[in-house]
Design a protein around this motif. Structure first.
Motif, mmCIF file in Angstrom:
data_model
loop_
_atom_site.group_PDB
_atom_site.id
_atom_site.type_symbol
_atom_site.label_atom_id
_atom_site.label_comp_id
_atom_site.label_asym_id
_atom_site.label_seq_id
_atom_site.Cartn_x
_atom_site.Cartn_y
_atom_site.Cartn_z
ATOM 1 N N ASP A 7 2.022 2.702 -9.053
ATOM 2 C CA ASP A 7 0.922 2.400 -9.846
ATOM 3 C C ASP A 7 0.107 3.591 -9.563
ATOM 4 N N VAL A 8 0.128 4.886 -10.274
ATOM 5 C CA VAL A 8 -0.408 6.143 -9.858
ATOM 6 C C VAL A 8 -1.919 5.785 -10.340
ATOM 7 N N GLU A 9 -2.227 5.112 -11.559
ATOM 8 C CA GLU A 9 -3.765 5.016 -11.810
ATOM 9 C C GLU A 9 -4.559 4.136 -10.656
ATOM 10 N N ALA A 10 -3.907 3.101 -10.114
ATOM 11 C CA ALA A 10 -4.502 2.270 -9.293
ATOM 12 C C ALA A 10 -4.784 3.221 -7.968
ATOM 13 N N LEU A 11 -3.621 3.708 -7.682
ATOM 14 C CA LEU A 11 -3.640 4.761 -6.223
ATOM 15 C C LEU A 11 -4.872 5.621 -6.193
ATOM 16 N N GLY A 12 -4.965 6.214 -7.577
ATOM 17 C CA GLY A 12 -6.072 7.166 -7.686
ATOM 18 C C GLY A 12 -7.266 6.821 -7.674
ATOM 19 N N THR A 13 -7.644 5.429 -8.065
ATOM 20 C CA THR A 13 -9.012 5.095 -7.885
ATOM 21 C C THR A 13 -9.903 5.685 -6.940
ATOM 22 N N GLY A 14 -10.962 6.369 -7.307
ATOM 23 C CA GLY A 14 -11.706 7.059 -6.312
ATOM 24 C C GLY A 14 -11.314 8.431 -5.614
ATOM 25 N N GLU A 79 -0.199 0.686 2.017
ATOM 26 C CA GLU A 79 -1.510 -0.202 2.154
ATOM 27 C C GLU A 79 -1.777 -0.134 0.452
ATOM 28 N N LEU A 80 -2.114 1.059 0.143
ATOM 29 C CA LEU A 80 -2.517 1.121 -1.339
ATOM 30 C C LEU A 80 -1.660 0.687 -2.316
ATOM 31 N N ASP A 81 -0.318 0.699 -1.928
ATOM 32 C CA ASP A 81 0.786 0.296 -2.695
ATOM 33 C C ASP A 81 1.125 -1.233 -2.620
ATOM 34 N N GLY A 82 0.467 -1.735 -1.579
ATOM 35 C CA GLY A 82 0.790 -3.188 -1.326
ATOM 36 C C GLY A 82 2.130 -3.631 -0.953
ATOM 37 N N SER A 83 2.896 -2.698 -0.229
ATOM 38 C CA SER A 83 4.075 -2.995 0.016
ATOM 39 C C SER A 83 4.213 -2.733 1.811
ATOM 40 N N PRO A 84 4.972 -3.466 2.333
ATOM 41 C CA PRO A 84 5.116 -3.434 3.705
ATOM 42 C C PRO A 84 5.520 -1.994 4.283
ATOM 43 N N LEU A 85 5.004 -1.633 5.355
ATOM 44 C CA LEU A 85 5.259 -0.189 5.863
ATOM 45 C C LEU A 85 6.941 -0.078 6.160
ATOM 46 N N GLY A 86 7.696 0.775 5.771
ATOM 47 C CA GLY A 86 9.121 0.783 5.985
ATOM 48 C C GLY A 86 9.695 0.291 4.877
ATOM 49 N N THR A 87 9.247 -0.148 4.018
ATOM 50 C CA THR A 87 10.123 -0.579 2.759
ATOM 51 C C THR A 87 9.875 0.694 1.676
ATOM 52 N N ARG A 88 9.224 0.619 0.650
ATOM 53 C CA ARG A 88 9.122 1.388 -0.379
ATOM 54 C C ARG A 88 8.424 2.763 0.335
ATOM 55 N N VAL A 89 7.826 2.876 1.253
ATOM 56 C CA VAL A 89 7.093 4.008 2.043
ATOM 57 C C VAL A 89 7.398 3.691 3.307
ATOM 58 N N GLY A 90 7.999 4.846 4.128
ATOM 59 C CA GLY A 90 8.346 4.847 5.396
ATOM 60 C C GLY A 90 8.022 6.195 6.137
ATOM 61 N N PHE A 91 8.403 6.157 7.264
ATOM 62 C CA PHE A 91 8.125 7.414 8.098
ATOM 63 C C PHE A 91 9.136 7.474 9.349
ATOM 64 N N THR A 92 9.287 8.946 9.641
ATOM 65 C CA THR A 92 10.102 9.193 10.747
ATOM 66 C C THR A 92 9.354 10.282 11.470
ATOM 67 N N VAL A 93 9.304 10.009 12.740
ATOM 68 C CA VAL A 93 8.799 11.021 13.710
ATOM 69 C C VAL A 93 9.615 10.834 14.796
ATOM 70 N N ARG A 94 9.476 11.882 15.631
ATOM 71 C CA ARG A 94 10.034 11.979 17.062
ATOM 72 C C ARG A 94 10.070 10.713 17.906
ATOM 73 N N GLY A 95 10.981 9.869 17.980
ATOM 74 C CA GLY A 95 11.058 8.633 18.895
ATOM 75 C C GLY A 95 10.636 7.209 18.107
#
Length: 854
Positions: A7-14, A79-95
């Motif tokens: 939801d880009v409109e909601a994400l872009g609020t402010g 958090e803004l998307d309302g989805s748990p971290l590691g599901t729709r949005v995730g990350f990979t860093v060293r370790g």
């Protein structure tokens, strides 16, 4: 199953960048590349990945220059998307990795993506790569731009977008796109909130030979407390941000603030902190919590946002990698912050409203700082980059579209290191061993220490040492063995982070190697030496202040404490410094361990030499058999050079060291060399370069027999270099040598006058003929050499041999200046002819009477 869009409109609020989304859609409708320039805090890192993901079928990868920024950006978007971290949005860093198979947006560090591309050059399943914070010019980011350019040749559907707070947009657009069709540029600007600038310089110097001074750190803490209290009295919702150059200074300033401001919440923010503590700072605070003074490194300049900041206190110092070519070392050094970075830092105070920046320097010092930071590719060690490029199949970056090429000197040093590791072949291509090292996510030298050290000392100890050297843990008193032992028994955050890194590295060790519990000092030293064989050092001097060690690379460095008693050290970190610790060498050993001499040979076998070395003493060769490890002499005994291959080679190396001045150059040799030099300069191939550098680099081709003669005892003064130089004459062109560069010139009087050719190291001088003026009467056309390219310069002499005129245009001389010369000279030399018309006079080398007698 259709995936739900963001939801880009909601994400872009402010968020200010929401106003530029139409421009972004238009750019991506026409191109698979784009360049985005927008100030920090406008929301581009949140909105652009979501927009691109909604347009794509595959995963969108977003790179960040730092681990903390990648984690923070992923957490914020989830958090803004309302989805748990590691599901729709995730990350990979060293370790650390939080990603699912159906993750739409993955935040990674640039280094993670580079290594991923080595095994998956086409990035299958990836729809787009967004490269954030390009303006920081981190070396991984620069390389990534080049590699993605080639990846797009395999996949024209792969979208690549570069984003930055401050950017040379046109330059990046041409690199991402083509010269004919650069990538479209999307620019978003926002009205700036007012910024108040204050200047509060310290009476104490900022830096000395040991780094940032205590007096300056005291001053920064005082400024932060006084300025913070002034702000908090009127705005309890505001926080303050203090920029320091590195983690040590962050901790030192924070400690002082705790002592001076007990009612203020003092926090640290730097890359050495546990992830949970970093995240707690970045999330901000509740309104009922006390104001914060956050002391941070440059990571808060632009790659992440700390909410609530209305005051910035800036040391105007930064830490950056720097290579010391003279000593063959590199490391982090503290330097004045560039003005562009200082502007980025100040902008953190005005993201949400009017703010203040207090710079702990005066305006003159600030103005003298560099305009922008140097690209990391220009200052850092390139060993890791060179191996990655070799594995990619583009040694040295050849053929890649890069923002800047790799500096030749740094690249040459990196290639030397990689060849010593067996990681690349003579053509610069990665070997199987090199590809194996590249798969280990650490510096290639440390990767070699982990791989080979595991087989010798056990995987646990090898991983422990490599984790310490490759991480952020501090080495007290420079003793790596003691630091490993201490970390094993500590339970603080630094030790826990080190333990996690050890576990991660053990996954990359060879299977079936022994386990060794004891961190014996010599075993630790062996692991270090496997990584840095050129930094093995032997003590050469001892004093009450410490000891001086000669490294295999030829560098000298000082050390204090218990390590000063060692005979041999394996050195992991050596840096430029001043003071007692440097022991007058200009360098100090910051991390090392004792090593056994037998282990020295095991780790540095490729640096071992046992050969005859020669020197010239009073023009004669003297020889010694020397055993060395690089520059370190282990033993030396006098021997006869002999005429065998070892003596011959020893003499060659001695001449290469001492230069050609060991010989007595005859007139014939000098004249021949000058003639050859002129032809090389004016014609080029096939005429050889006879400069000192060229002759010394190829002694065998022209001086081979003489080298053997010298080794046999003949003094250098008896060596005639003229026949040796004649070996350089190119055949069959040599048949024209005397015509192109004649030794003598026949003048109208019949005399054969020697041509004096210019010195071989003077590219502007001309060949000269010094001849009596009367011998050239009637000569109209100035002769030329080098196939007509170079006119001869005539020194026309008086009967007494003194110069009367210098010309390379004889015709003009006879028609003009000759009359003045005649008027001045005919009374002084009445016995010699001075005709009014030199064109009709008979050229002669004699007096008038002698000429009349015939």
């Amino acid at each position: 199953m259709q995936r739900s869009p963001f939801d880009v409109e909601a994400l872009g609020t402010g968020l200010a960048f929401a106003a530029a989304l139409g421009d972004l859609d238009a750019a991506l409708a026409d191109s698979t590349t784009a360049v985005i320039s927008a100030p920090p805090g406008t929301g581009k890192t949140t909105l652009v990945p979501a927009v691109v993901a909604n347009r794509s079928e595959g995963r969108v990868i977003v790179t960040q220059p730092r681990r903390v920024a990648a984690r923070a950006a992923a957490r914020r978007l989830s958090e803004l998307d309302g989805s748990p971290l590691g599901t729709r949005v995730g990350f990979t860093v060293r370790g650390e990795r939080q990603v699912a198979t159906d993750t739409r947006i993955e935040f990674v560090t640039a280094g993670v993506l580079l290594r991923r591309m080595l095994s998956d050059p086409g990035l299958e399943g990836t729809a787009a790569v967004i490269i954030d914070e390009v303006h920081e010019r981190a070396i991984e980011t620069d390389l990534l731009i080049g590699l993605l350019g080639e990846a797009r040749q395999l996949r024209d559907d792969l979208a690549v977008i570069a984003m930055s707070a401050t950017l040379d947009a046109d330059r990046v657009a041409h690199v991402l796109g083509t010269d004919a069709a650069p990538a479209p540029v999307v620019t978003q600007t926002v009205p700036a909130h007012p910024l108040k600038e204050r200047w509060m310089p310290s009476s104490a110097p900022r830096l000395d030979g040991r780094g940032v001074t205590r007096g300056f750190l005291d001053h920064v803490a005082d400024v932060a407390v006084s300025s913070g209290r002034e702000l908090f009295r009127t705005d309890r919702t505001a926080d303050a941000l203090v920029f320091a150059p590195g983690a040590r200074e962050v901790s030192e300033i924070a400690r002082r603030l705790h002592e001076k401001a007990g009612d203020i919440d003092v926090r640290e923010l730097h890359g050495q902190m546990p992830a949970a503590e970093q995240d707690a700072v970045i999330r901000g605070r509740r309104a009922d919590q006390p104001p914060r003074i956050i002391v941070t490194t440059s990571l808060a300049e632009s790659s992440l946002t700390v909410p609530g900041v209305r005051l910035v206190v800036d040391t105007c110092l930064s830490r950056q990698p720097q290579r010391d070519a003279a000593r063959g070392m590199s490391g982090l050094v503290t330097v004045p912050t560039s003005r562009s970075s200082a502007v980025q830092r100040a902008g953190r105070a005005t993201r949400q409203g009017p703010g203040t920046v207090v710079r702990c320097v005066d305006e003159r010092t600030y103005a003298a700082a560099p305009a922008r930071p140097a690209p990391e590719i220009a200052t850092t060690d390139l060993t890791d980059a060179a191996l990655l490029l070799a594995c990619w199949g583009t040694p040295g970056g050849a053929g890649l579209r890069l923002l800047d090429p790799l500096p030749a000197d740094s690249l040459r040093d990196a290639v030397t290191v990689l060849r010593g590791l067996g990681a690349i072949d003579d053509d610069g291509r990665a070997t199987d061993a090199g590809r194996e090292l590249a798969r280990i996510p650490t510096d290639p030298r440390l990767a070699r220490a982990l791989r080979d050290g595991s087989r010798i000392v056990g995987e646990q100890l090898a991983a422990e040492v490599v984790a310490l050297l490759g991480g952020d843990a501090r080495v007290a008193d420079g003793d790596v063995a003691a630091a490993v032992s201490a970390l094993r028994h500590r339970r603080d955050p630094e030790a826990r982070r080190w333990t996690r890194e050890v576990s991660r590295l053990r996954r990359f060790t060879p299977a079936g190697v022994p386990h060794r519990e004891s961190p014996a000092a010599d075993a630790v030293g062996l692991v270090i030496a496997l990584a840095f064989p050129d930094r093995i050092g032997r003590r050469v001097d001892r004093s009450s202040h410490g000891a001086t060690f000669l490294l295999a690379s030829g560098t000298r460095a000082g050390v204090t404490g218990a390590l000063a008693d060692a005979e041999w050290l394996a050195i992991a970190d050596v840096a430029r410094a001043q003071g007692r610790a440097a022991a007058g060498t200009g360098a100090v050993i910051r991390a090392a361990a004792v090593i056994d001499e037998d282990d020295v040979e095991r780790a540095a076998g490729h640096l071992l030499t046992d050969r005859v070395e020669a020197e010239f003493v009073d023009g004669r060769v003297t020889a010694r058999r020397e055993r060395r490890i690089g520059a370190i002499l282990r033993s030396s005994a006098p021997v006869k050079a002999g005429t065998d291959g070892s003596g011959h080679d020893a003499v060659r190396r001695a001449i290469e060291r001492n230069g050609l001045d060991v010989f007595r150059w005859s007139d014939a040799a000098t004249h021949l060399r000058r003639r050859l030099a002129l032809l090389h300069r004016e014609i080029g191939d096939p005429w050889p370069d006879v400069s000192d550098k060229a002759l010394l680099s190829d002694l065998e081709s022209w001086l081979g027999p003489e080298l053997t003669t010298l080794a046999g005892g003949t003094p250098a003064s008896r060596i005639d270099l003229a026949p040796a130089l004649r070996r350089l004459l190119p055949w069959p062109a040599a048949t024209d040598f005397d015509a192109l560069a004649p030794e003598r010139l026949t003048v109208p009087s019949g005399s054969n006058v020697r041509i004096t050719y210019p010195p071989s190291d003077d590219p502007t001088a001309r060949p000269v003929v010094a001849v009596k003026l009367q011998e050239c009467f009637g000569w109209a056309e100035t002769p030329r050499v080098a196939n007509g390219r170079v006119p001869v310069l005539f020194h026309l002499l008086s009967p007494a041999g003194r110069p009367l005129a210098v010309t390379d245009d004889l015709a003009s001389f006879w028609s003009g200046p000759y009359a003045q010369v005649r008027a001045e000279m005919r009374g002084r030399y009445p016995k010699h002819p001075w005709p009014e018309d030199p064109w009709q006079a008979v050229p002669t080398r004699h007096t008038k009477n002698r000429a009349a007698r015939g």
